[in-house]
Design a protein around this motif. Structure first.
Motif, PDB file in Angstrom:
ATOM      1  N   ALA A  52      -4.861 -21.655  28.199  1.00  0.00           N
ATOM      2  CA  ALA A  52      -4.939 -20.523  29.451  1.00  0.00           C
ATOM      3  C   ALA A  52      -5.863 -21.155  30.585  1.00  0.00           C
ATOM      4  CB  ALA A  52      -5.245 -19.361  29.026  1.00  0.00           C
ATOM      5  N   HIS A  53      -6.959 -21.608  30.073  1.00  0.00           N
ATOM      6  CA  HIS A  53      -8.145 -21.926  31.030  1.00  0.00           C
ATOM      7  C   HIS A  53      -7.765 -23.137  31.744  1.00  0.00           C
ATOM      8  CE1 HIS A  53     -11.885 -23.079  32.381  1.00  0.00           C
ATOM      9  NE2 HIS A  53     -11.708 -24.162  31.932  1.00  0.00           N
ATOM     10  N   THR A  54      -6.947 -24.345  31.212  1.00  0.00           N
ATOM     11  CA  THR A  54      -6.841 -25.198  32.070  1.00  0.00           C
ATOM     12  C   THR A  54      -5.837 -25.003  33.207  1.00  0.00           C
ATOM     13  OG1 THR A  54      -5.226 -25.738  29.992  1.00  0.00           O
ATOM     14  CG2 THR A  54      -7.244 -27.003  30.260  1.00  0.00           C
ATOM     15  N   THR A  55      -4.764 -23.956  32.724  1.00  0.00           N
ATOM     16  CA  THR A  55      -3.829 -23.179  33.775  1.00  0.00           C
ATOM     17  C   THR A  55      -4.749 -22.573  34.881  1.00  0.00           C
ATOM     18  OG1 THR A  55      -2.334 -23.226  31.886  1.00  0.00           O
ATOM     19  CG2 THR A  55      -2.094 -21.932  33.987  1.00  0.00           C
ATOM     20  N   TRP A  56      -5.750 -21.714  34.330  1.00  0.00           N
ATOM     21  CA  TRP A  56      -6.434 -21.146  35.256  1.00  0.00           C
ATOM     22  C   TRP A  56      -7.104 -21.937  36.290  1.00  0.00           C
ATOM     23  CZ3 TRP A  56     -11.740 -21.791  35.985  1.00  0.00           C
ATOM     24  CH2 TRP A  56     -12.318 -20.743  36.577  1.00  0.00           C
ATOM     25  N   PHE A  57      -7.468 -22.930  35.779  1.00  0.00           N
ATOM     26  CA  PHE A  57      -8.239 -23.938  36.884  1.00  0.00           C
ATOM     27  C   PHE A  57      -7.484 -24.285  37.895  1.00  0.00           C
ATOM     28  CE2 PHE A  57      -9.866 -27.987  38.215  1.00  0.00           C
ATOM     29  CZ  PHE A  57     -11.271 -27.953  37.880  1.00  0.00           C
ATOM     30  N   PHE A  58      -6.006 -24.813  37.543  1.00  0.00           N
ATOM     31  CA  PHE A  58      -5.189 -25.095  38.886  1.00  0.00           C
ATOM     32  C   PHE A  58      -4.859 -23.869  39.611  1.00  0.00           C
ATOM     33  CE2 PHE A  58      -4.136 -28.511  35.749  1.00  0.00           C
ATOM     34  CZ  PHE A  58      -4.343 -29.499  36.505  1.00  0.00           C
ATOM     35  N   GLU A  59      -4.649 -22.837  39.008  1.00  0.00           N
ATOM     36  CA  GLU A  59      -4.417 -21.424  39.770  1.00  0.00           C
ATOM     37  C   GLU A  59      -5.498 -21.005  40.655  1.00  0.00           C
ATOM     38  OE1 GLU A  59      -2.322 -17.317  38.691  1.00  0.00           O
ATOM     39  OE2 GLU A  59      -4.534 -17.688  37.746  1.00  0.00           O
ATOM     40  N   THR A  60      -6.904 -21.200  40.043  1.00  0.00           N
ATOM     41  CA  THR A  60      -8.034 -20.844  40.803  1.00  0.00           C
ATOM     42  C   THR A  60      -8.354 -21.813  41.853  1.00  0.00           C
ATOM     43  OG1 THR A  60      -8.860 -19.583  38.738  1.00  0.00           O
ATOM     44  CG2 THR A  60     -10.514 -20.112  40.508  1.00  0.00           C
ATOM     45  N   PHE A  61      -8.673 -23.187  41.725  1.00  0.00           N
ATOM     46  CA  PHE A  61      -8.991 -24.226  42.410  1.00  0.00           C
ATOM     47  C   PHE A  61      -7.974 -24.963  43.397  1.00  0.00           C
ATOM     48  CE2 PHE A  61     -12.542 -23.899  39.000  1.00  0.00           C
ATOM     49  CZ  PHE A  61     -13.511 -23.152  39.998  1.00  0.00           C
ATOM     50  N   VAL A  62      -6.817 -24.745  42.938  1.00  0.00           N
ATOM     51  CA  VAL A  62      -6.018 -25.790  43.661  1.00  0.00           C
ATOM     52  C   VAL A  62      -5.019 -24.704  44.434  1.00  0.00           C
ATOM     53  CG1 VAL A  62      -3.949 -27.361  43.718  1.00  0.00           C
ATOM     54  CG2 VAL A  62      -5.942 -27.554  41.882  1.00  0.00           C
ATOM     55  N   LEU A  63      -4.161 -24.027  43.701  1.00  0.00           N
ATOM     56  CA  LEU A  63      -3.327 -22.939  44.297  1.00  0.00           C
ATOM     57  C   LEU A  63      -4.143 -21.800  45.171  1.00  0.00           C
ATOM     58  CD1 LEU A  63      -0.803 -22.150  41.433  1.00  0.00           C
ATOM     59  CD2 LEU A  63      -0.570 -23.703  43.558  1.00  0.00           C
ATOM     60  N   GLY A  64      -5.353 -21.608  44.719  1.00  0.00           N
ATOM     61  CA  GLY A  64      -6.216 -20.606  45.247  1.00  0.00           C
ATOM     62  C   GLY A  64      -6.853 -21.143  46.619  1.00  0.00           C
ATOM     63  N   ALA A  65      -6.799 -22.546  46.705  1.00  0.00           N
ATOM     64  CA  ALA A  65      -7.234 -23.120  48.130  1.00  0.00           C
ATOM     65  C   ALA A  65      -6.189 -23.002  49.236  1.00  0.00           C
ATOM     66  CB  ALA A  65      -7.714 -24.352  47.817  1.00  0.00           C
ATOM     67  N   LEU A  66      -4.796 -22.932  48.624  1.00  0.00           N
ATOM     68  CA  LEU A  66      -3.799 -22.896  50.047  1.00  0.00           C
ATOM     69  C   LEU A  66      -4.133 -21.513  50.798  1.00  0.00           C
ATOM     70  CD1 LEU A  66      -0.815 -23.464  47.511  1.00  0.00           C
ATOM     71  CD2 LEU A  66      -2.352 -25.235  48.707  1.00  0.00           C
ATOM     72  N   SER A  67      -3.490 -22.023  52.198  1.00  0.00           N
ATOM     73  CA  SER A  67      -3.769 -20.939  53.271  1.00  0.00           C
ATOM     74  C   SER A  67      -2.966 -19.685  52.789  1.00  0.00           C
ATOM     75  CB  SER A  67      -3.143 -21.480  54.524  1.00  0.00           C
ATOM     76  OG  SER A  67      -1.727 -21.878  54.213  1.00  0.00           O
ATOM     77  N   THR A  68      -2.056 -19.822  51.932  1.00  0.00           N
ATOM     78  CA  THR A  68      -1.307 -18.571  51.655  1.00  0.00           C
ATOM     79  C   THR A  68      -0.904 -18.782  50.014  1.00  0.00           C
ATOM     80  OG1 THR A  68       0.086 -18.474  53.589  1.00  0.00           O
ATOM     81  CG2 THR A  68       0.773 -16.869  51.821  1.00  0.00           C
ATOM     82  N   PRO A  69      -1.923 -18.282  49.370  1.00  0.00           N
ATOM     83  CA  PRO A  69      -1.723 -18.715  47.581  1.00  0.00           C
ATOM     84  C   PRO A  69      -0.950 -17.660  47.021  1.00  0.00           C
ATOM     85  CG  PRO A  69      -4.121 -18.097  48.574  1.00  0.00           C
ATOM     86  CD  PRO A  69      -3.265 -17.713  49.562  1.00  0.00           C
ATOM     87  N   PRO A  70      -0.100 -18.198  45.997  1.00  0.00           N
ATOM     88  CA  PRO A  70       0.807 -17.340  45.427  1.00  0.00           C
ATOM     89  C   PRO A  70       0.303 -16.385  44.811  1.00  0.00           C
ATOM     90  CG  PRO A  70       0.511 -19.229  44.279  1.00  0.00           C
ATOM     91  CD  PRO A  70      -0.337 -19.441  45.531  1.00  0.00           C
ATOM     92  N   GLU A  71       1.131 -15.055  44.402  1.00  0.00           N
ATOM     93  CA  GLU A  71       0.469 -14.127  43.949  1.00  0.00           C
ATOM     94  C   GLU A  71       0.401 -14.307  42.487  1.00  0.00           C
ATOM     95  OE1 GLU A  71      -0.212 -10.598  44.587  1.00  0.00           O
ATOM     96  OE2 GLU A  71       0.144 -11.545  46.718  1.00  0.00           O
ATOM     97  N   PRO A  72      -1.098 -14.111  41.923  1.00  0.00           N
ATOM     98  CA  PRO A  72      -1.353 -14.189  40.447  1.00  0.00           C
ATOM     99  C   PRO A  72      -0.462 -13.450  39.559  1.00  0.00           C
ATOM    100  CG  PRO A  72      -2.776 -12.997  41.204  1.00  0.00           C
ATOM    101  CD  PRO A  72      -2.095 -13.056  42.450  1.00  0.00           C
ATOM    102  N   LEU A  73       0.029 -14.270  38.440  1.00  0.00           N
ATOM    103  CA  LEU A  73       0.887 -13.497  37.544  1.00  0.00           C
ATOM    104  C   LEU A  73       0.181 -12.277  36.706  1.00  0.00           C
ATOM    105  CD1 LEU A  73       3.479 -13.911  35.677  1.00  0.00           C
ATOM    106  CD2 LEU A  73       2.107 -15.161  34.115  1.00  0.00           C
ATOM    107  N   ASN A  74      -1.156 -12.348  36.431  1.00  0.00           N
ATOM    108  CA  ASN A  74      -1.890 -11.399  35.974  1.00  0.00           C
ATOM    109  C   ASN A  74      -3.439 -11.483  36.402  1.00  0.00           C
ATOM    110  OD1 ASN A  74      -3.334  -9.486  34.370  1.00  0.00           O
ATOM    111  ND2 ASN A  74      -1.875  -9.773  32.772  1.00  0.00           N
ATOM    112  N   PRO A  75      -3.892 -10.495  37.415  1.00  0.00           N
ATOM    113  CA  PRO A  75      -5.130 -10.559  37.876  1.00  0.00           C
ATOM    114  C   PRO A  75      -6.259 -10.604  37.086  1.00  0.00           C
ATOM    115  CG  PRO A  75      -3.629  -8.923  39.260  1.00  0.00           C
ATOM    116  CD  PRO A  75      -3.081  -9.240  38.298  1.00  0.00           C
TER     117      PRO A  75
END
Length: 405
Positions: A52-75
C-alpha cells in the motif's frame, strides 16, 4: 497473469514501472492474507502495508503533482500509508501497522490496480523532466521496499516455532560458495589510496545522499578479498568472542549484555550443532556462506578479534571503483562500514516533502555498502549508501575486513 506483467508498452520508463510493480506482487505469491498482515516488531512492517505504501507514494507525489489529480480511491489512505513524510500530513503509528486488518489485502491490491491504471495512462504521454524524475524515484523507492518485504517477512516467520519456509531455496546460503571460505582466513588486497573521487558521477539514477561528488584523501590500506563467512564467525564464538569485553565498543558491550546476545540473529545451537532460520526454513549452518544478520557492534568486535578493522565507506567505494571484480561486493550481504551516516560536503536535500527521503536521517546511523541477496536486480551501484542504527540485525548485513598498512 498480472496485467502489468503481461502488457508493458514500448516506453522504457513505462516498461520499468510495469516490471517493478509486478515484482512486488511476485513477492507475495504463495502467501496468505494472514502472512501479509504480520508485524513482528516495530521496525518491520506487514507486507500488506509495503504494498500500500509504495502505491501511496505514486498517488501522493506523482499523480498528486498533476494539474488535475485523479480523485483518491480512499482519502483515509493518505494517513494510513504515509511513513515518515511529515510535510504530507498525519501518519499512522509505525508500531501499529500490524493492527490494520482493514483495508483487507484484497482492498490493498485493488488500490494498487486503481493507481496503476492512472499511472499507465500518464506514462503514455510526453512528461516533463521533473515528473519523470519523480516516477524514477518512486520506482527506486519501491525496490527498497521490495528488499524490506524480504527481510521483514523473514523476521515475521522466524517468530513462528514452525519455522515456515517462504521459498524453496535459501539465497543467504548459496551452494556456489567455495568450501574454503569456511576454513581459511581471507587474503588481503593492497590499495594505494591517495586523492580519490567519491560519490555518484552523474551517470544514471542516484539518491541525493550519494552526492555531491567530492575528493577525499585515503591512506594506503588493505581490504579482504571476500566477505566474512559463517565459518570465520564460528571461530570467534568458539574463542569466547561474546564474553570478552575488550573486543567490544562500550555501547556494543551494553547491548550484548542487555539482550543476552550470543550468536548472529537467526542462529540456533542444539545438540552440539549450529543451524539457522532462512527464507527456506530451518537449515544446517553452511560454514562457507557469507555471514549475515549481524549488528555493527558484532562486526566491529569480530574485526578487533581478527586484528583488523572495518573499512570506512570511502575506502569501500574506492576499492569498488578500483577492483570491481572483487568477490561479494554486491549480491551477498550489505557490508557494515566504520562511517557514520553524514552529509557529503555541499549536500542539499530536495525541496518539499519528497526531500525528507534521506537528509533528516543523518543522525545516529551507520553506513553499509554493497547490496544483498535480497536486493532487487539493477538496484546496486558503487556509490549507494545504505544506513541503519548500529544495533540493527534483521537486514542482510555482514562485513568485509580492512587493515592498515
Amino acid at each position: 497473469m498480472n496485467q502489468l506483467a503481461s502488457s508493458p508498452r514500448n516506453s522504457s520508463l513505462e516498461f520499468r514501472y510495469a516490471q517493478t510493480r509486478a515484482y512486488s506482487l511476485e513477492l507475495i505469491n504463495g502467501l496468505s492474507a494472514e502472512d501479509c498482515q504480520l508485524q513482528s516488531m516495530p521496525d518491520a512492517s506487514p507486507l500488506k502495508w509495503h504494498l500500500a505504501h509504495t502505491t501511496w507514494f505514486f498517488e501522493t507525489f506523482v499523480l498528486g503533482a498533476l494539474s488535475t489529480p485523479p480523485e483518491p480511491l480512499n482519502p483515509s489512505y493518505r494517513v494510513l500509508f504515509n511513513s515518515y513524510y511529515v510535510g504530507v500530513g498525519e501518519r499512522h503509528t509505525r508500531a501499529e501497522r500490524g493492527l490494520l486488518s482493514r483495508p483487507s489485502l484484497d482492498e490493498v491490491l485493488h488500490y494498487r490496480r486503481h493507481v496503476d491504471q492512472h499511472m499507465l495512462t500518464l506514462l503514455t504521454q510526453d512528461l516533463p523532466g521533473a515528473l519523470s524524475e519523480l516516477i524514477e524515484l518512486g520506482l527506486q523507492h519501491e525496490q527498497q521496499h521490495q528488499e524490506l518485504m524480504f527481510t521483514d517477512l523473514k523476521h515475521h516467520f522466524s517468530c513462528n516455532p514452525l519455522y515456515p519456509a517462504w521459498r524453496s531455496t535459501a539465497p543467504e546460503q548459496p551452494k556456489t560458495q567455495s568450501a574454503d571460505n569456511g576454513k581459511r582466513a581471507p587474503d588481503y588486497l593492497r590499495l594505494d589510496g591517495g586523492l580519490c573521487d567519491i560519490g555518484n558521477n552523474g551517470a544514471g539514477f542516484s539518491y541525493d545522499n550519494e552526492g555531491p561528488r567530492h575528493r577525499v584523501w585515503l591512506e594506503p590500506f588493505e581490504l579482504a578479498e571476500r566477505n566474512v563467512s559463517n565459518g570465520d564467525f564460528l571461530a570467534f564464538i568458539a574463542d569466547g568472542g561474546y564474553q570478552r569485553p575488550e573486543l567490544w565498543l562500550s555501547d556494543g558491550w551494553d547491548w550484548v549484555n542487555a539482550n543476552q546476545v550470543s550468536a548472529p540473529l537467526y542462529w540456533m545451537h542444539q545438540d552440539h550443532q549450529w543451524s539457522l532460520f532462512t527464507v527456506a526454513g530451518k537449515q544446517p549452518l553452511n560454514h562457507a556462506a557469507p555471514l549475515c544478520h549481524i549488528s555493527l557492534y558484532e562486526a566491529d568486535a569480530f574485526a578487533r578479534w581478527s586484528e583488523a578493522r572495518l573499512p570506512t565507506e570511502m575506502e569501500w567505494e574506492h576499492a569498488a571503483q578500483q577492483l570491481p571484480e572483487l568477490n561479494g561486493l554486491f549480491g551477498e550481504v550489505w557490508q557494515w562500514t566504520n562511517s557514520a551516516y553524514l552529509p557529503y560536503p555541499g549536500y542539499q536535500p530536495a525541496a518539499g516533502a519528497v526531500g525528507e527521503y534521506n537528509g533528516k536521517f543523518m543522525i545516529n546511523q551507520m553506513v553499509l555498502r554493497g547490496s544483498s541477496c535480497a536486493t532487487p536486480h539493477n538496484h546496486s551501484r558503487t556509490s549507494y549508501r545504505n544506513f541503519f542504527p548500529a544495533a540493527t540485525r534483521w537486514q542482510f548485513s555482514g562485513l568485509r575486513l580492512a587493515r592498515n598498512i
